[in-house]
Design an enzyme around this catalytic site. Structure first.
Site, mmCIF file in Angstrom:
data_model
loop_
_atom_site.group_PDB
_atom_site.id
_atom_site.type_symbol
_atom_site.label_atom_id
_atom_site.label_comp_id
_atom_site.label_asym_id
_atom_site.label_seq_id
_atom_site.Cartn_x
_atom_site.Cartn_y
_atom_site.Cartn_z
ATOM 1 N N ASP A 11 2.251 -3.044 11.551
ATOM 2 C CA ASP A 11 1.083 -3.152 10.484
ATOM 3 C C ASP A 11 0.716 -1.684 10.140
ATOM 4 O O ASP A 11 0.813 -0.614 11.023
ATOM 5 C CB ASP A 11 -0.255 -3.822 11.037
ATOM 6 C CG ASP A 11 -0.979 -4.274 9.747
ATOM 7 O OD1 ASP A 11 -0.702 -3.702 8.546
ATOM 8 O OD2 ASP A 11 -2.312 -4.599 10.081
ATOM 9 N N SER A 12 0.192 -1.335 8.987
ATOM 10 C CA SER A 12 -0.476 0.161 8.716
ATOM 11 C C SER A 12 -1.610 0.638 9.331
ATOM 12 O O SER A 12 -1.786 1.498 9.982
ATOM 13 C CB SER A 12 -0.545 0.281 7.167
ATOM 14 O OG SER A 12 -1.528 -0.337 6.768
ATOM 15 N N TYR A 43 -1.978 1.317 2.860
ATOM 16 C CA TYR A 43 -0.933 1.250 2.230
ATOM 17 C C TYR A 43 -1.490 0.927 0.620
ATOM 18 O O TYR A 43 -0.752 1.257 -0.373
ATOM 19 C CB TYR A 43 -0.004 0.218 2.501
ATOM 20 C CG TYR A 43 0.958 0.704 3.776
ATOM 21 C CD1 TYR A 43 1.072 1.817 4.176
ATOM 22 C CD2 TYR A 43 1.711 -0.269 4.322
ATOM 23 C CE1 TYR A 43 1.868 2.093 4.979
ATOM 24 C CE2 TYR A 43 2.477 0.012 5.293
ATOM 25 C CZ TYR A 43 2.705 1.357 5.673
ATOM 26 O OH TYR A 43 3.515 1.735 6.683
ATOM 27 N N GLY A 44 -2.574 0.239 0.478
ATOM 28 C CA GLY A 44 -3.190 -0.260 -0.726
ATOM 29 C C GLY A 44 -3.072 0.891 -2.101
ATOM 30 O O GLY A 44 -2.998 0.445 -3.100
ATOM 31 N N CYS A 75 1.530 -7.507 7.480
ATOM 32 C CA CYS A 75 1.066 -6.627 6.540
ATOM 33 C C CYS A 75 1.459 -7.407 5.197
ATOM 34 O O CYS A 75 2.851 -7.184 5.098
ATOM 35 C CB CYS A 75 1.301 -5.411 6.689
ATOM 36 S SG CYS A 75 0.766 -4.384 5.127
ATOM 37 N N ASN A 76 0.675 -7.666 4.307
ATOM 38 C CA ASN A 76 1.073 -8.350 3.122
ATOM 39 C C ASN A 76 1.809 -7.389 2.155
ATOM 40 O O ASN A 76 2.772 -7.890 1.534
ATOM 41 C CB ASN A 76 -0.013 -8.992 2.335
ATOM 42 C CG ASN A 76 -0.621 -10.303 2.963
ATOM 43 O OD1 ASN A 76 -0.216 -11.492 2.318
ATOM 44 N ND2 ASN A 76 -1.336 -10.284 3.844
ATOM 45 N N THR A 77 1.209 -6.383 1.902
ATOM 46 C CA THR A 77 1.694 -5.161 1.239
ATOM 47 C C THR A 77 3.158 -4.767 1.710
ATOM 48 O O THR A 77 4.026 -4.699 0.906
ATOM 49 C CB THR A 77 0.850 -4.020 1.283
ATOM 50 O OG1 THR A 77 -0.504 -4.308 0.769
ATOM 51 C CG2 THR A 77 1.466 -2.927 0.178
ATOM 52 N N CYS A 187 -4.748 -10.089 2.582
ATOM 53 C CA CYS A 187 -4.446 -9.176 3.424
ATOM 54 C C CYS A 187 -5.137 -9.513 4.934
ATOM 55 O O CYS A 187 -6.127 -10.216 5.028
ATOM 56 C CB CYS A 187 -5.304 -7.920 2.989
ATOM 57 S SG CYS A 187 -5.069 -6.399 3.877
ATOM 58 N N THR A 188 -4.175 -9.128 5.732
ATOM 59 C CA THR A 188 -4.534 -9.383 7.258
ATOM 60 C C THR A 188 -5.918 -8.951 7.613
ATOM 61 O O THR A 188 -6.642 -9.540 8.462
ATOM 62 C CB THR A 188 -3.461 -9.076 8.145
ATOM 63 O OG1 THR A 188 -3.466 -7.676 8.223
ATOM 64 C CG2 THR A 188 -2.158 -9.426 8.226
ATOM 65 N N HIS A 189 -6.464 -7.606 7.061
ATOM 66 C CA HIS A 189 -7.708 -7.284 7.452
ATOM 67 C C HIS A 189 -8.745 -8.367 6.886
ATOM 68 O O HIS A 189 -9.778 -8.303 7.791
ATOM 69 C CB HIS A 189 -7.930 -5.830 6.651
ATOM 70 C CG HIS A 189 -7.369 -4.692 7.258
ATOM 71 N ND1 HIS A 189 -5.691 -4.556 7.245
ATOM 72 C CD2 HIS A 189 -7.564 -3.702 8.289
ATOM 73 C CE1 HIS A 189 -5.443 -3.574 7.876
ATOM 74 N NE2 HIS A 189 -6.344 -2.899 8.515
#
Length: 268
Positions: A11-12, A43-44, A75-77, A187-189
Site C-alpha cells: 500500500d502507499s 497516490y490520489g 490499494c484501490n488506486t 479506498c482501504t483507508h
C-alpha cells in the site's frame, strides 16, 4: 506442502493494515511483509505513470528478495493502474482490491450510488463500468476522498477526528436532493471511518467495500498450500523513505506487530 508461507501486502500508506489484521485472523501462521511506499503517499494526487512505475518497480524489487506465495495490492488506486500488469508478470498469485460495483448496483433501492475514492479510481470505475447501457438507470455521485484518506491516517495514529470535519468533506454528497442509499468505500483507508459514516449518512444506508472478496480470495489461494506452525509474533515492514511521516507511524506499526523496519533502496 510448504513450511513457510510468504505473503506480501502493498500500500502507499497504512490503510492496508486493515486487511493485514483481518487476513492474519484466518492465516496466522504466515510470514507477512508489509511494503509501504510512504515516499509516494498519497497516490490520489499523482499521475498514472508515476504510480505505475513505483508500484511495479517496488513489488518486483521485493520479489527479488523473497519468494512470495501471494501478493496483495491493498490499494484501490494502485490496483486500478498496475494489477493487470503484475498478474501477468508473476507466476505466483497477485490479487488486488477494486470497488465492488456489481454488489452496489444489485442492492441500491433508489438507483443512486455514492463513490468515495481517489480521482484515479473514480475514472477507472467510470471508464470500465458506467459506460454500459445496462447501468444507464444508475446515477453515480462521486467524491474525491483524498482529504478523508489523510484524516484516516491521523485517526490511525491516535488523533481525535471530529465528526463535523468528516461531515464537511462529505457535503457535496449530503447536500444532494436525493442522497445515495448505497455508498462504495473505494479506498482501504475509508474502512477506518466506517462507524463515522454510519452516523453521518441516513439510517439504512448500505456501505460497500471489497474486504470480503479479498479475504476469500486469499484464503482460497493459499489455505491448503502450507503446514500450520506457531503464529509468527513479529512481522516486517519495508518503507521507501525515512521521513517525518514514517517516524510518526512507527508506533502504530509496532502496535500491529511489525518489529522489523527496513528501507527499500530502489529510489535514491
Amino acid at each position: 506442502m510448504k513450511n513457510k508461507l510468504q505473503i506480501l501486502i502493498f500500500d502507499s500508506g497504512i490503510g492496508g493494515l486493515y486487511f493485514y489484521s483481518e487476513i492474519r485472523k484466518y492465516i496466522p501462521h504466515a510470514n507477512y511483509i508489509y511494503v509501504l511506499d510512504n515516499e509516494g503517499f498519497p497516490y490520489g494526487n499523482k499521475y498514472k505513470n508515476f504510480i505505475f512505475d513505483r508500484v511495479t518497480n517496488i513489488i518486483i524489487y521485493m520479489h527479488n528478495l523473497y519468494k512470495f506465495d501471494l501478493t496483495i495490492v491493498a490499494c484501490n488506486t494502485a490496483s486500478s493502474i498496475a494489477l493487470s500488469y503484475l498478474k501477468k508478470f508473476f507466476i505466483s498469485p497477485v490479487i488486488g482490491i477494486k470497488p465492488d460495483i456489481n454488489e452496489s448496483v444489485n442492492i441500491t433501492k433508489n438507483n443512486i450510488i455514492g463513490l468515495l475514492a481517489t480521482k484515479i479510481t473514480i475514472n477507472y470505475v467510470l471508464s470500465n463500468f458506467f459506460n454500459f447501457k445496462s447501468l444507464n438507470k444508475i446515477k453515480l455521485i462521486t467524491l474525491d476522498a483524498n482529504e478523508l484518506i489523510k484524516l484516516s491516517e491521523e485517526k490511525m495514529r491516535g488523533k481525535i477526528i471530529h465528526l463535523n470535519k468528516i461531515k464537511n468533506i462529505l457535503k457535496p454528497i449530503l447536500l444532494n436532493k436525493n442522497i445515495p442509499d448505497t455508498i462504495i468505500l473505494g479506498c482501504t483507508h475509508l474502512l477506518f471511518f466506517y462507524y463515522e459514516f454510519k452516523k453521518i449518512f441516513p439510517i439504512g444506508t448500505k456501505f460497500i467495500d471489497s474486504k470480503k472478496i479479498l479475504l476469500n480470495k486469499s484464503i482460497m489461494l493459499i489455505s491448503e498450500n502450507y503446514i500450520k506452525k506457531n503464529k509468527i509474533k513479529h512481522q516486517t515492514v519495508y518503507y521507501t523513505k525515512n521521513n517525518r511521516y514514517f517516524k510518526k507511524i512507527c508506533p502504530l506499526l509496532n502496535k500491529y506487530g511489525f518489529k522489523y523496519l527496513k528501507k527499500i533502496y530502489i529510489y535514491k
